[in-house]
Motif scaffolding. Sequence first.
Motif, PDB file in Angstrom:
ATOM      1  N   GLU A  44      38.414 -29.941 108.962  1.00 19.10           N
ATOM      2  CA  GLU A  44      38.925 -28.583 109.167  1.00 19.10           C
ATOM      3  C   GLU A  44      37.937 -27.528 108.669  1.00 19.10           C
ATOM      4  O   GLU A  44      37.712 -26.515 109.330  1.00 19.10           O
ATOM      5  CB  GLU A  44      40.272 -28.408 108.475  1.00 19.10           C
ATOM      6  CG  GLU A  44      41.403 -29.126 109.162  1.00 19.10           C
ATOM      7  CD  GLU A  44      42.718 -28.916 108.444  1.00 19.10           C
ATOM      8  OE1 GLU A  44      42.865 -27.904 107.719  1.00 19.10           O
ATOM      9  OE2 GLU A  44      43.596 -29.768 108.615  1.00 19.10           O
ATOM     10  N   ARG A  47      35.038 -27.404 111.108  1.00 16.78           N
ATOM     11  CA  ARG A  47      35.441 -26.706 112.331  1.00 16.78           C
ATOM     12  C   ARG A  47      35.492 -25.196 112.127  1.00 16.78           C
ATOM     13  O   ARG A  47      35.056 -24.421 112.977  1.00 16.78           O
ATOM     14  CB  ARG A  47      36.806 -27.231 112.786  1.00 16.78           C
ATOM     15  CG  ARG A  47      37.110 -26.967 114.222  1.00 16.78           C
ATOM     16  CD  ARG A  47      38.398 -27.650 114.682  1.00 16.78           C
ATOM     17  NE  ARG A  47      38.396 -29.076 114.401  1.00 16.78           N
ATOM     18  CZ  ARG A  47      39.289 -29.698 113.620  1.00 16.78           C
ATOM     19  NH1 ARG A  47      40.252 -29.027 113.035  1.00 16.78           N
ATOM     20  NH2 ARG A  47      39.218 -30.998 113.418  1.00 16.78           N
ATOM     21  N   GLU A  48      35.998 -24.759 110.999  1.00 15.59           N
ATOM     22  CA  GLU A  48      36.047 -23.327 110.699  1.00 15.59           C
ATOM     23  C   GLU A  48      34.646 -22.744 110.585  1.00 15.59           C
ATOM     24  O   GLU A  48      34.382 -21.647 111.054  1.00 15.59           O
ATOM     25  CB  GLU A  48      36.811 -23.077 109.400  1.00 15.59           C
ATOM     26  CG  GLU A  48      38.304 -23.057 109.550  1.00 15.59           C
ATOM     27  CD  GLU A  48      38.770 -21.950 110.483  1.00 15.59           C
ATOM     28  OE1 GLU A  48      38.294 -20.808 110.383  1.00 15.59           O
ATOM     29  OE2 GLU A  48      39.626 -22.243 111.322  1.00 15.59           O
ATOM     30  N   ARG A  49      33.744 -23.493 109.985  1.00  8.82           N
ATOM     31  CA  ARG A  49      32.372 -23.014 109.824  1.00  8.82           C
ATOM     32  C   ARG A  49      31.662 -22.917 111.178  1.00  8.82           C
ATOM     33  O   ARG A  49      30.895 -21.990 111.413  1.00  8.82           O
ATOM     34  CB  ARG A  49      31.613 -23.959 108.885  1.00  8.82           C
ATOM     35  CG  ARG A  49      30.238 -23.511 108.576  1.00  8.82           C
ATOM     36  CD  ARG A  49      30.261 -22.320 107.664  1.00  8.82           C
ATOM     37  NE  ARG A  49      28.890 -21.917 107.400  1.00  8.82           N
ATOM     38  CZ  ARG A  49      28.527 -20.675 107.194  1.00  8.82           C
ATOM     39  NH1 ARG A  49      29.418 -19.727 107.181  1.00  8.82           N
ATOM     40  NH2 ARG A  49      27.286 -20.388 106.978  1.00  8.82           N
ATOM     41  N   GLN A  50      31.937 -23.870 112.063  1.00 10.29           N
ATOM     42  CA  GLN A  50      31.310 -23.852 113.379  1.00 10.29           C
ATOM     43  C   GLN A  50      31.807 -22.683 114.223  1.00 10.29           C
ATOM     44  O   GLN A  50      31.075 -22.191 115.076  1.00 10.29           O
ATOM     45  CB  GLN A  50      31.548 -25.170 114.109  1.00 10.29           C
ATOM     46  CG  GLN A  50      30.711 -26.295 113.558  1.00 10.29           C
ATOM     47  CD  GLN A  50      31.012 -27.622 114.216  1.00 10.29           C
ATOM     48  OE1 GLN A  50      32.066 -27.816 114.803  1.00 10.29           O
ATOM     49  NE2 GLN A  50      30.087 -28.546 114.096  1.00 10.29           N
ATOM     50  N   LYS A  51      33.025 -22.233 114.012  1.00  5.31           N
ATOM     51  CA  LYS A  51      33.557 -21.102 114.776  1.00  5.31           C
ATOM     52  C   LYS A  51      32.755 -19.825 114.541  1.00  5.31           C
ATOM     53  O   LYS A  51      32.684 -18.975 115.421  1.00  5.31           O
ATOM     54  CB  LYS A  51      35.025 -20.850 114.423  1.00  5.31           C
ATOM     55  CG  LYS A  51      35.966 -21.842 115.025  1.00  5.31           C
ATOM     56  CD  LYS A  51      37.397 -21.498 114.662  1.00  5.31           C
ATOM     57  CE  LYS A  51      38.351 -22.548 115.151  1.00  5.31           C
ATOM     58  NZ  LYS A  51      39.735 -22.258 114.741  1.00  5.31           N
ATOM     59  N   THR A  52      32.131 -19.711 113.387  1.00  5.59           N
ATOM     60  CA  THR A  52      31.347 -18.505 113.121  1.00  5.59           C
ATOM     61  C   THR A  52      30.083 -18.454 113.962  1.00  5.59           C
ATOM     62  O   THR A  52      29.511 -17.392 114.152  1.00  5.59           O
ATOM     63  CB  THR A  52      30.957 -18.408 111.631  1.00  5.59           C
ATOM     64  OG1 THR A  52      30.152 -19.532 111.286  1.00  5.59           O
ATOM     65  CG2 THR A  52      32.175 -18.333 110.744  1.00  5.59           C
ATOM     66  N   ASP A  54      30.016 -19.607 117.187  1.00  4.51           N
ATOM     67  CA  ASP A  54      30.407 -19.399 118.582  1.00  4.51           C
ATOM     68  C   ASP A  54      30.773 -17.936 118.770  1.00  4.51           C
ATOM     69  O   ASP A  54      31.888 -17.510 118.495  1.00  4.51           O
ATOM     70  CB  ASP A  54      31.590 -20.294 118.955  1.00  4.51           C
ATOM     71  CG  ASP A  54      31.226 -21.760 118.970  1.00  4.51           C
ATOM     72  OD1 ASP A  54      30.029 -22.058 119.080  1.00  4.51           O
ATOM     73  OD2 ASP A  54      32.134 -22.599 118.898  1.00  4.51           O
ATOM     74  N   THR A  55      29.817 -17.155 119.260  1.00  5.75           N
ATOM     75  CA  THR A  55      30.012 -15.714 119.363  1.00  5.75           C
ATOM     76  C   THR A  55      30.150 -15.230 120.790  1.00  5.75           C
ATOM     77  O   THR A  55      30.271 -14.032 121.015  1.00  5.75           O
ATOM     78  CB  THR A  55      28.826 -14.981 118.709  1.00  5.75           C
ATOM     79  OG1 THR A  55      27.624 -15.381 119.364  1.00  5.75           O
ATOM     80  CG2 THR A  55      28.741 -15.282 117.224  1.00  5.75           C
ATOM     81  N   SER A 117      27.247 -20.097 122.306  1.00  7.53           N
ATOM     82  CA  SER A 117      28.232 -21.152 122.108  1.00  7.53           C
ATOM     83  C   SER A 117      27.787 -22.348 122.928  1.00  7.53           C
ATOM     84  O   SER A 117      27.070 -22.202 123.920  1.00  7.53           O
ATOM     85  CB  SER A 117      29.648 -20.714 122.499  1.00  7.53           C
ATOM     86  OG  SER A 117      29.877 -20.877 123.866  1.00  7.53           O
TER      87      SER A 117
END
Length: 173
Positions: A44, A47-52, A54-55, A117
């Motif tokens: 988790e 996954r949260e870190r990877q969302k930053t 994906d811009t 992304s």
Amino acid sequence: MTESTTLYCYVHPNRETSLRCNNCNRPICASCAVRTPTGYRCKECVRERQKTFDTSEWYDYVLGFIVAGVLSAVATFLVSLIGGIGFFGWFIIFAGAPTAGVMIAEGVRLVTRRRRSRSLFITVAAGVVLGALPVILIQVLRGDLFGILFQVIYLVIAVPLVYTRLSGIQLFR
């Protein structure tokens, strides 16, 4: 003396563990742990870190696909012209395909304003392939074997180059 309590994975409550996520401090088992350069993290937190990273916006996919398709169509048309040159055409294709790939990647980077992304990179790579298909189909119908071979060489060189250039993958440091 300090008494140690048995830790259980927060995802798999029946698995004992001694690992903790170095971000949220939750206990995780070996199958839930993701090794990062800074230590183990739970899926988790990763996954949260990877969302930053994906811009990209929804319209970046459309713009990137269109720009990649149009530039690839132009490049495949130019490749079809050098198919009849002969031996010198081999040198041109091996020098021109990487150049075309760089130009496509930079054109896409310009219209997407460097947003990124993984799915955007895949969409752009698909745009490069689909932009080349009309010229390839014409050459297949004409039976131009050297033209088809040059188009395949172009795609084999340009598609991975566009993807790696946009994603920032570095093979050598």
